[in-house]
Design a protein around this motif. Structure first.
Motif, PDB file in Angstrom:
ATOM      1  N   ASP A 197     -27.283   7.179 -33.590  1.00  0.00           N
ATOM      2  CA  ASP A 197     -27.159   6.161 -32.635  1.00  0.00           C
ATOM      3  C   ASP A 197     -27.389   4.977 -33.030  1.00  0.00           C
ATOM      4  O   ASP A 197     -27.345   3.906 -32.338  1.00  0.00           O
ATOM      5  N   HIS A 198     -27.187   4.760 -34.335  1.00  0.00           N
ATOM      6  CA  HIS A 198     -26.755   3.508 -34.839  1.00  0.00           C
ATOM      7  C   HIS A 198     -25.796   3.326 -35.804  1.00  0.00           C
ATOM      8  O   HIS A 198     -25.482   4.085 -36.405  1.00  0.00           O
ATOM      9  N   GLN A 199     -25.248   2.313 -35.847  1.00  0.00           N
ATOM     10  CA  GLN A 199     -23.913   1.940 -36.584  1.00  0.00           C
ATOM     11  C   GLN A 199     -24.081   0.773 -37.937  1.00  0.00           C
ATOM     12  O   GLN A 199     -23.398   0.895 -38.852  1.00  0.00           O
ATOM     13  N   LEU A 200     -25.491   0.469 -37.757  1.00  0.00           N
ATOM     14  CA  LEU A 200     -25.652  -0.701 -38.868  1.00  0.00           C
ATOM     15  C   LEU A 200     -27.183  -0.552 -39.434  1.00  0.00           C
ATOM     16  O   LEU A 200     -28.277  -0.200 -38.491  1.00  0.00           O
ATOM     17  N   ASP A 201     -27.523  -0.392 -40.681  1.00  0.00           N
ATOM     18  CA  ASP A 201     -28.735  -0.314 -41.254  1.00  0.00           C
ATOM     19  C   ASP A 201     -28.870  -1.819 -41.904  1.00  0.00           C
ATOM     20  O   ASP A 201     -28.137  -2.121 -42.751  1.00  0.00           O
ATOM     21  N   VAL A 202     -30.182  -2.310 -41.450  1.00  0.00           N
ATOM     22  CA  VAL A 202     -30.276  -3.739 -41.734  1.00  0.00           C
ATOM     23  C   VAL A 202     -31.640  -3.791 -42.921  1.00  0.00           C
ATOM     24  O   VAL A 202     -32.852  -3.316 -42.541  1.00  0.00           O
ATOM     25  N   VAL A 203     -31.352  -3.696 -43.908  1.00  0.00           N
ATOM     26  CA  VAL A 203     -32.203  -3.527 -45.043  1.00  0.00           C
ATOM     27  C   VAL A 203     -33.057  -4.986 -45.386  1.00  0.00           C
ATOM     28  O   VAL A 203     -32.563  -5.832 -45.689  1.00  0.00           O
ATOM     29  N   ILE A 204     -34.407  -4.870 -45.057  1.00  0.00           N
ATOM     30  CA  ILE A 204     -35.009  -5.964 -45.483  1.00  0.00           C
ATOM     31  C   ILE A 204     -36.301  -5.962 -46.246  1.00  0.00           C
ATOM     32  O   ILE A 204     -37.183  -5.339 -46.168  1.00  0.00           O
ATOM     33  N   PRO A 205     -35.918  -6.428 -47.686  1.00  0.00           N
ATOM     34  CA  PRO A 205     -37.079  -6.250 -48.750  1.00  0.00           C
ATOM     35  C   PRO A 205     -38.188  -7.475 -48.208  1.00  0.00           C
ATOM     36  O   PRO A 205     -37.757  -8.387 -48.100  1.00  0.00           O
ATOM     37  N   VAL A 206     -39.474  -6.602 -48.556  1.00  0.00           N
ATOM     38  CA  VAL A 206     -40.659  -7.693 -48.304  1.00  0.00           C
ATOM     39  C   VAL A 206     -41.538  -7.710 -49.263  1.00  0.00           C
ATOM     40  O   VAL A 206     -41.746  -6.626 -50.010  1.00  0.00           O
ATOM     41  N   TYR A 207     -42.319  -8.706 -49.120  1.00  0.00           N
ATOM     42  CA  TYR A 207     -43.719  -8.983 -50.131  1.00  0.00           C
ATOM     43  C   TYR A 207     -44.395  -9.918 -49.552  1.00  0.00           C
ATOM     44  O   TYR A 207     -44.064 -11.337 -49.705  1.00  0.00           O
TER      45      TYR A 207
END
Length: 262
Positions: free
Chosen positions: A2-12
């Motif tokens: 049900d989603h067309q885009l994965d938004v990868v957010i690397p965090v620290y």
């Protein structure tokens, strides 16, 4: 799916930035998406900030991905491994001003691009308040790779970049430092002759937290892919010299094609 885009957010420890970023994505992104927050350790202050304030990003699907090791590179790789959408973008944790361009990037992907770059150096883009050494290196690299190595983007070194599923599944990443994977995938896609697009993006020096971009430490790794880009243009290297995945769970039927990398 049900989603067309994965938004990868690397965090620290992005607790001071992440709510504004997620809020901007929730307001401005129209493409059905899931956000993958990729973190190193459970004590990271990003996690409680997101969990304790769901109202700031209501309607946005968020998942937490624990890295197998530590560092920016490991965070992005964890996000890629967890992604399932046909399009994947790596998005900065402190960016609450570029969410509105993601739909334009997705539109270019749907028109056949395999990589779309968020460009600071095309009309409509900007880079402001950048430390002078980083600014000189980044602008010099951008000019050299675009005008001399003929890469079809004006901003080849940015880590803010969108990839197709076949890039993630089929092109093996040899880099292991920082955001070098981004230029590596770009120059490999260029050698393969796959399409590359770009849209203007804004960049401002971060106001909260420390940047994980280590120019001098990563410079030798970046130079490897500079040479690769020039070899593609001037030595007519074959697309078969791109290292392709052989993992059957990610790319069934593909054989690994090994090269000297350059």
């Amino acid at each position: 799916m049900d989603h067309q885009l994965d938004v990868v957010i690397p965090v620290y420890n992005e607790g001071g930035n992440i709510l504004a970023t997620l809020g901007a994505l929730a307001r401005e992104l129209k493409t059905p998406a899931r956000v993958l927050i990729c973190y190193d350790f459970e004590e990271d202050d990003t996690l409680p900030a997101v969990r304790e304030h769901p109202e700031t990003h209501a309607g946005l699907k968020v998942a937490f991905i624990r890295n197998s090791s530590r560092g920016a590179h490991a965070a992005v790789m964890a996000g890629f491994a967890a992604s399932t959408a046909p399009i994947v973008v790596v998005f900065p944790a402190d960016d609450d001003f570029n969410a509105g361009i993601l739909d334009r990037m997705v539109a270019l992907m749907r028109r056949g691009c395999d990589v779309v770059c968020a460009s600071r150096f095309m009309l409509g883009g900007t880079m402001q308040d950048c430390p002078w050494l980083k600014a000189v290196l980044v602008r010099t690299a951008a000019f050299t790779l675009h005008h001399l190595a003929m890469l079809p983007t004006r901003d080849p070194t940015s880590g803010f970049r969108m990839f197709s599923r076949r890039v993630i599944d089929r092109i093996a990443i040899e880099s292991d430092q920082g955001f070098c994977y981004s230029i590596e995938l770009l120059v490999k896609v260029h050698r393969l002759g796959w399409r590359i697009g770009e849209v203007p993006a804004l960049w401002f020096e971060r106001q909260h937290g420390a940047s994980r971009f280590q120019v001098l430490k990563w410079l030798p790794a970046y130079l490897r892919w500079f040479r690769y880009a020039f070899a593609t243009t001037y030595l007519r290297r074959s697309p078969a010299t791109v290292l392709m995945r052989s993992d059957p769970t990610r790319s069934a039927g593909l054989a690994a094609i090994r090269s000297d990398a350059i």
